[in-house]
Each structure stands twice: as structure tokens, then as C-alpha cells.
Design a protein around this motif. Structure first.
Motif, PDB file in Angstrom:
ATOM      1  N   GLY A   1       5.034  -3.119 -10.166  1.00 18.42           N
ATOM      2  CA  GLY A   1       5.523  -2.565  -8.911  1.00 18.42           C
ATOM      3  C   GLY A   1       5.841  -3.675  -7.938  1.00 18.42           C
TER       4      GLY A   1
ATOM      5  N   GLN B   1      11.263   1.450   1.219  1.00 17.04           N
ATOM      6  CA  GLN B   1       9.861   1.654   0.862  1.00 17.04           C
ATOM      7  C   GLN B   1       9.154   0.310   0.867  1.00 17.04           C
ATOM      8  OE1 GLN B   1      10.036   3.573  -2.978  1.00 17.04           O
ATOM      9  NE2 GLN B   1       9.704   5.564  -2.038  1.00 17.04           N
TER      10      GLN B   1
ATOM     11  N   TYR C   1       5.489  -4.867  -3.433  1.00 20.51           N
ATOM     12  CA  TYR C   1       4.966  -4.641  -2.086  1.00 20.51           C
ATOM     13  C   TYR C   1       5.810  -5.465  -1.122  1.00 20.51           C
ATOM     14  CZ  TYR C   1       1.777  -5.027   1.910  1.00 20.51           C
ATOM     15  OH  TYR C   1       1.234  -5.006   3.164  1.00 20.51           O
TER      16      TYR C   1
ATOM     17  N   LEU D   1      -4.168  -1.964  -2.399  1.00 22.58           N
ATOM     18  CA  LEU D   1      -2.828  -1.377  -2.369  1.00 22.58           C
ATOM     19  C   LEU D   1      -2.729  -0.167  -3.296  1.00 22.58           C
ATOM     20  CD1 LEU D   1      -0.630  -4.594  -2.346  1.00 22.58           C
ATOM     21  CD2 LEU D   1      -0.999  -3.003  -0.454  1.00 22.58           C
ATOM     22  N   ALA D   2      -3.378  -0.214  -4.459  1.00 17.00           N
ATOM     23  CA  ALA D   2      -3.353   0.917  -5.392  1.00 17.00           C
ATOM     24  C   ALA D   2      -4.046   2.130  -4.775  1.00 17.00           C
ATOM     25  CB  ALA D   2      -4.017   0.523  -6.700  1.00 17.00           C
TER      26      ALA D   2
ATOM     27  N   LEU E   1       5.934  -0.041  -0.488  1.00 16.81           N
ATOM     28  CA  LEU E   1       5.000  -0.138  -1.607  1.00 16.81           C
ATOM     29  C   LEU E   1       5.420   0.821  -2.713  1.00 16.81           C
ATOM     30  CD1 LEU E   1       2.341  -1.167  -2.847  1.00 16.81           C
ATOM     31  CD2 LEU E   1       1.174   0.644  -1.605  1.00 16.81           C
ATOM     32  N   VAL E   2       5.634   0.280  -3.919  1.00 18.97           N
ATOM     33  CA  VAL E   2       5.968   1.083  -5.086  1.00 18.97           C
ATOM     34  C   VAL E   2       5.105   0.584  -6.241  1.00 18.97           C
ATOM     35  CG1 VAL E   2       7.745   1.660  -6.770  1.00 18.97           C
ATOM     36  CG2 VAL E   2       8.328   1.505  -4.354  1.00 18.97           C
ATOM     37  N   ILE E   3       4.335   1.490  -6.845  1.00 19.49           N
ATOM     38  CA  ILE E   3       3.494   1.136  -7.988  1.00 19.49           C
ATOM     39  C   ILE E   3       3.711   2.164  -9.084  1.00 19.49           C
ATOM     40  CG2 ILE E   3       1.129   0.864  -8.823  1.00 19.49           C
ATOM     41  CD1 ILE E   3       0.307  -0.044  -6.075  1.00 19.49           C
TER      42      ILE E   3
ATOM     43  N   GLN F   1      -4.258   2.700  -1.572  1.00 19.03           N
ATOM     44  CA  GLN F   1      -3.353   3.139  -0.511  1.00 19.03           C
ATOM     45  C   GLN F   1      -2.194   3.956  -1.100  1.00 19.03           C
ATOM     46  OE1 GLN F   1      -2.057  -0.155   1.869  1.00 19.03           O
ATOM     47  NE2 GLN F   1      -0.259   0.920   2.617  1.00 19.03           N
ATOM     48  N   ALA F   2      -1.657   3.532  -2.241  1.00 18.35           N
ATOM     49  CA  ALA F   2      -0.549   4.247  -2.866  1.00 18.35           C
ATOM     50  C   ALA F   2      -0.998   5.607  -3.385  1.00 18.35           C
ATOM     51  CB  ALA F   2       0.039   3.416  -3.998  1.00 18.35           C
TER      52      ALA F   2
ATOM     53  N   ALA G   1      -1.309   7.947  -0.467  1.00 19.91           N
ATOM     54  CA  ALA G   1      -0.005   8.372   0.050  1.00 19.91           C
ATOM     55  C   ALA G   1       0.649   9.395  -0.885  1.00 19.91           C
ATOM     56  CB  ALA G   1       0.914   7.167   0.212  1.00 19.91           C
ATOM     57  N   ALA G   2       0.398   9.281  -2.199  1.00 13.42           N
ATOM     58  CA  ALA G   2       0.994  10.202  -3.173  1.00 13.42           C
ATOM     59  C   ALA G   2       0.338  11.582  -3.124  1.00 13.42           C
ATOM     60  CB  ALA G   2       0.894   9.617  -4.571  1.00 13.42           C
TER      61      ALA G   2
END
Length: 83
Positions: A37, A48, A39, A74-75, A50-52, A77-78, A81-82
């Protein structure tokens, strides 16, 4: 050992980080196995930041990869958000 960490890119004062699975002995911005991904802390407008790929992240964790503290944050946080 495989570690999932940030690899810095971008220009001076405009950081961009790829989230990569890499051998722990390789340099931070050097060779990596797979890009999981990215950041972008300075994303503006509709971009965007952050994309993971959660599937690939889970795959690497199941195979023994360790997350760096920043990638773990970050994971989390993602995932928040999802949901």
C-alpha cells in the motif's frame, strides 16, 4: 525475517511512503518483496492519504512478517476508517 515497513519516496519536504514487505536486512528504501500500500501524509484535495491492501497484509502476517510500529498504527487507522 520479513518485515512490513515504510519506504520513503517523494521530494524534499513532500514525503510519500510506500508500505512494503521487505527482508529486514535490506535498506529502508532499497529492495523489497511486495508493495502492500502507500501513505501520503501531505495529500491534498480529494486524494487519499492512506491505502492498504488488507488481504496482502494479512497474508504476510500469517507467514510470519512483523509490522513496524508505524505500519501497525497505520493499519489500525485504516481498519477503523473501513469499518
Amino acid at each position: 525475517m520479513v518485515v512490513i515497513r515504510l519506504a520513503r519516496g517523494g521530494a524534499k519536504k513532500r514525503p510519500f511512503f510506500n508500505i512494503v514487505a521487505a527482508d529486514s536486512r535490506d535498506r529502508r528504501d532499497g529492495r523489497f518483496i511486495e508493495r502492500v500500500g502507500y501513505y501520503n501524509p501531505v495529500a491534498s484535495g480529494g486524494a487519499q492519504n492512506l491505502v492498504i491492501n488488507a488481504e496482502r497484509l494479512a497474508y504476510w502476517q500469517q507467514n510470519g512478517a512483523q509490522l513496524s510500529p508505524t505500519v501497525a498504527r497505520l493499519a489500525k487507522q485504516a481498519a477503523k476508517a473501513a469499518a
